[in-house]
Design an enzyme around this catalytic site. Sequence first.
Site, short mmCIF file in Angstrom:
data_model
loop_
_atom_site.label_atom_id
_atom_site.label_comp_id
_atom_site.label_asym_id
_atom_site.label_seq_id
_atom_site.Cartn_x
_atom_site.Cartn_y
_atom_site.Cartn_z
N LEU A 1 0.87 -1.17 0.00
CA LEU A 1 0.00 0.00 0.00
C LEU A 1 0.90 1.22 0.00
O LEU A 1 2.00 1.19 0.59
CB LEU A 1 -0.89 0.03 1.25
CG LEU A 1 -2.06 -0.95 1.35
CD1 LEU A 1 -2.77 -0.77 2.69
CD2 LEU A 1 -3.04 -0.78 0.21
N ASP A 2 0.46 2.30 -0.63
CA ASP A 2 1.21 3.55 -0.55
C ASP A 2 1.37 3.97 0.90
O ASP A 2 0.53 3.65 1.75
CB ASP A 2 0.48 4.67 -1.30
CG ASP A 2 0.42 4.44 -2.80
OD1 ASP A 2 1.18 3.61 -3.29
OD2 ASP A 2 -0.42 5.10 -3.45
N LYS A 3 2.42 4.72 1.18
CA LYS A 3 2.69 5.16 2.55
C LYS A 3 1.49 5.85 3.18
O LYS A 3 1.16 5.59 4.34
CB LYS A 3 3.89 6.11 2.54
CG LYS A 3 4.25 6.68 3.91
CD LYS A 3 5.43 7.64 3.82
CE LYS A 3 5.73 8.25 5.17
NZ LYS A 3 6.87 9.22 5.10
N THR B 1 -1.71 5.66 2.27
CA THR B 1 -2.95 4.89 2.18
C THR B 1 -3.04 3.97 3.39
O THR B 1 -2.07 3.31 3.74
CB THR B 1 -3.00 4.07 0.89
OG1 THR B 1 -2.87 4.94 -0.23
CG2 THR B 1 -4.30 3.29 0.78
#
Length: 325
Positions: free
Chosen positions: A139-141, A143
């Site tokens: 997951l993106d940082k 998100t």
Amino acid sequence: MSGVQTKDVTQDEDEMRLDRWFKKHFPHVSHGMIEKLLRKGQIRVEGGRAKGNQRLSAGQSVRIPPMPEPGEQSDAPSINRDDAAFARSLVIYQDKHLIALNKPPGLAAQGGSKIKMHLDHLLQAFGKGDQKPRLVHRLDKDTSGVMVVAKTAQSAKSLARLFQTRDVKKTYWAVCLGVPNPRAGEIKGFMKKSMDGDRELMVGAHHGEEGAQHALTRYAVADNAGQRVSWVVLRPETGRTHQLRVHMQALGHSIYGDGKYPCDYPDPEGLSRKLHLHARKIEIPRDGQTPLVLEADLPRHMADSFDALGFNPDDNLMLVEEALT
């Protein structure tokens, strides 16, 4: 320090990620150090440069540069008691194969040159060396939401294969600027990585263009607060970098708090400016059983925004999710 050596990938290591292969053979060496050696070209597969996410094949040879012996100084800090307790507080489910965590916003999945605290480090709370759980997706940082880690190498191989296909169903909740019209549909096209100064961005691309990858997202509006903002349920059918953020920008309704992929709609007042994107649910198929459904509660800033905007997660959500199928 050991000398330069070459190891062959064994049959049971077939399709293992290179960075995970290294951690298996050198559990005392940090992920950050492995990435540094890869960037410098000191770790090579079949004589060529490689990346950490490269999948290995049985029989391939891996060049290993001089590495610190166990007990020698390493740049991998051990996890302390408070961080271990924090990691365990994120658990929402576990069995003999996997652990599901509710990743908070602001916590990176893996380390980097400027990232000291990350989820991969926190996984030491559940085991060291070969016993440490393995990341199988990202997951993106910024998100938040469900992240699955595998407890064994075999589980990691099986789960990684599922995540690479469309067999795992992922559902995200987002607060978006404006209200998409139509209220349900799909966004598809090609995208590729590009550089904006020292920032990596995903941009639209044409079929056949170098680096172009096809991406498909289904969406449905669950609710809206006038024409200012909307609660959008998203289902990515592919797993490209920043896919949901790029697709909502392309639709003209960027995810609120996304400074990297903005649109022309003004920001609403009185809400947290953090990214409003949450991996709400993951459904994993299981042989001979019903799918394993994993759900993560909203982070505090999104829960507050839902309250302020009058979004009720119980209202018509089943109908919205049906619109995504």
